[in-house]
Design a protein around this motif. Structure first.
Motif, mmCIF file in Angstrom:
data_model
loop_
_atom_site.group_PDB
_atom_site.id
_atom_site.type_symbol
_atom_site.label_atom_id
_atom_site.label_comp_id
_atom_site.label_asym_id
_atom_site.label_seq_id
_atom_site.Cartn_x
_atom_site.Cartn_y
_atom_site.Cartn_z
ATOM 1 N N ALA A 221 1.099 -8.887 -0.634
ATOM 2 C CA ALA A 221 0.592 -7.533 -0.433
ATOM 3 C C ALA A 221 1.149 -6.922 0.837
ATOM 4 O O ALA A 221 1.465 -5.721 0.887
ATOM 5 N N GLU A 222 1.301 -7.725 1.892
ATOM 6 C CA GLU A 222 1.847 -7.211 3.155
ATOM 7 C C GLU A 222 3.305 -6.816 2.992
ATOM 8 O O GLU A 222 3.762 -5.802 3.553
ATOM 9 N N ALA A 226 0.954 -3.013 1.989
ATOM 10 C CA ALA A 226 -0.490 -2.820 2.000
ATOM 11 C C ALA A 226 -1.051 -3.082 3.387
ATOM 12 O O ALA A 226 -0.711 -4.074 4.026
ATOM 13 N N GLY A 227 -1.925 -2.183 3.834
ATOM 14 C CA GLY A 227 -2.550 -2.338 5.133
ATOM 15 C C GLY A 227 -3.698 -3.330 5.093
ATOM 16 O O GLY A 227 -4.054 -3.876 4.039
ATOM 17 N N PHE A 232 -8.050 -6.116 2.260
ATOM 18 C CA PHE A 232 -9.448 -6.545 2.206
ATOM 19 C C PHE A 232 -10.136 -6.012 0.952
ATOM 20 O O PHE A 232 -10.868 -6.753 0.277
ATOM 21 N N ARG A 233 -9.877 -4.753 0.619
ATOM 22 C CA ARG A 233 -10.563 -4.127 -0.513
ATOM 23 C C ARG A 233 -10.014 -4.595 -1.853
ATOM 24 O O ARG A 233 -10.772 -4.762 -2.821
#
Length: 324
Positions: A221-222, A226-227, A232-233
């Motif tokens: 994801a990174e 993605a932040g 987290f979400r």
């Protein structure tokens, strides 16, 4: 003879009489204690303690509560008379019940929201590879193993008008209230005391769930940009959602059974601002000696707990990962 021997099945061998002889027969020529019956008996013996305990300490008390709710039991006068549905009529006409249920809902919602939110934040922070995390894990979990009454008595002294909390506020030039005697602060104080007592348990459960999330998902994801909040979400919350369901059910049921904190800190006051259902039940049954009406309130509490648990369990398909 060879063909007959090949037709023997495993069940035939299991039901064959033992070689030692003397086995009791069921009248049809076959031994009574076959392998299957012996296995079943062993299984029943293993579950018997749990079944007996559930029958004696769960089913029997539930039945007695229903029976007592149909009677008016005056221990002082030594009377026990059948009144039918009068206690349930009294429940519907009770002018205090609405305020009690409102206080119960306020306490439960506040406890669940603060407990789960704080536990999840602490778990996320303590899941980082930083120095000192083991110390803080122990620090936040230690109240869970402390005696409930001792914990509550300590906080009773801290929250008094001249207690430790107002002493610290006085150093900063703030005149603190009498936390346990103000209608606007009493319920908040009880909620905070209970949250600090049990937040460590949910924190440990969340921490175990977080450590089971594959690190490769965060790395992928990174790389996609993605932040932290998105990770987290979109990753953390869905993968730990079964644990969130478990902790929410435990916390909701526990919030409806909180008694010692109310009894020690506020005794339901000021007025009825902190009188929750289980404390109101205690007052009716053991202070006013209305045991029949107390049993009726117990039945109401059982229905509320059962309904909330069923609703949470049914809603799991909409947000719990792997349950859709």
């Amino acid at each position: 003879m060879a063909q007959t021997h090949l037709k023997l099945t495993v069940a035939d061998r299991a039901d064959a009489p033992p070689a030692t002889g003397g086995a009791r027969s069921d009248g049809g020529g076959r031994p009574f204690w076959t392998v299957r019956r012996r296995d079943n008996l062993v299984g029943y013996l293993f579950v018997a303690p749990q079944l007996i305990g559930s029958a004696l300490f769960v089913l029997l008390p539930l039945g007695l509560v229903g029976w007592y709710s149909l009677h008016e039991w005056n221990v002082l006068a030594g009377t026990f008379e059948f009144v039918g549905g009068e206690n349930y009529d009294k429940l519907l006409a009770d002018a205090n019940l609405r305020e009690v249920l409102a206080g119960t809902a306020l306490f439960s919602v506040g406890l669940v929201v603060f407990n789960l939110s704080l536990a999840l934040v602490l778990a996320v922070l303590l899941n980082q590879r930083l120095r000192g995390t083991a110390f803080f894990r122990t620090l936040f979990f230690s109240p869970v193993v402390v005696s409930l009454v001792a914990w509550t008595i300590v906080w009773q002294f801290l929250l008094q008008a001249d207690g430790g909390i107002n002493g610290l506020l006085g150093v900063a030039g703030i005149d603190g209230p009498n936390w346990l005697r103000g209608e606007g602060t009493a319920m908040l104080s009880v909620i905070i005391v209970q949250v600090l007592k049990n937040v460590g348990l949910n924190m440990v459960l969340f921490l175990a769930a977080l450590q089971g999330v594959p690190a490769q998902l965060y790395e992928a994801a990174e790389l996609d940009g993605a932040g932290a909040w998105t990770r987290f979400r979109r990753i953390t919350v869905p993968l730990i959602s079964p644990t969130i369901l478990l902790t929410s059910i435990i916390t909701v049921v526990g919030s409806l059974q909180v008694f010692a904190q109310i009894a020690v800190l506020t005794q339901g006051g000021p007025g009825m601002s902190t009188t929750v259902l289980i404390y109101y039940l205690y007052q009716q049954a053991f202070q006013f000696h209305h045991f029949g009406y107390g049993a009726t309130l117990s039945a109401l509490l059982f229905v509320i707990v059962a309904l909330l648990t069923v609703v949470q369990w049914r809603m799991r398909r909409k947000w719990v990962f792997h349950e859709a």
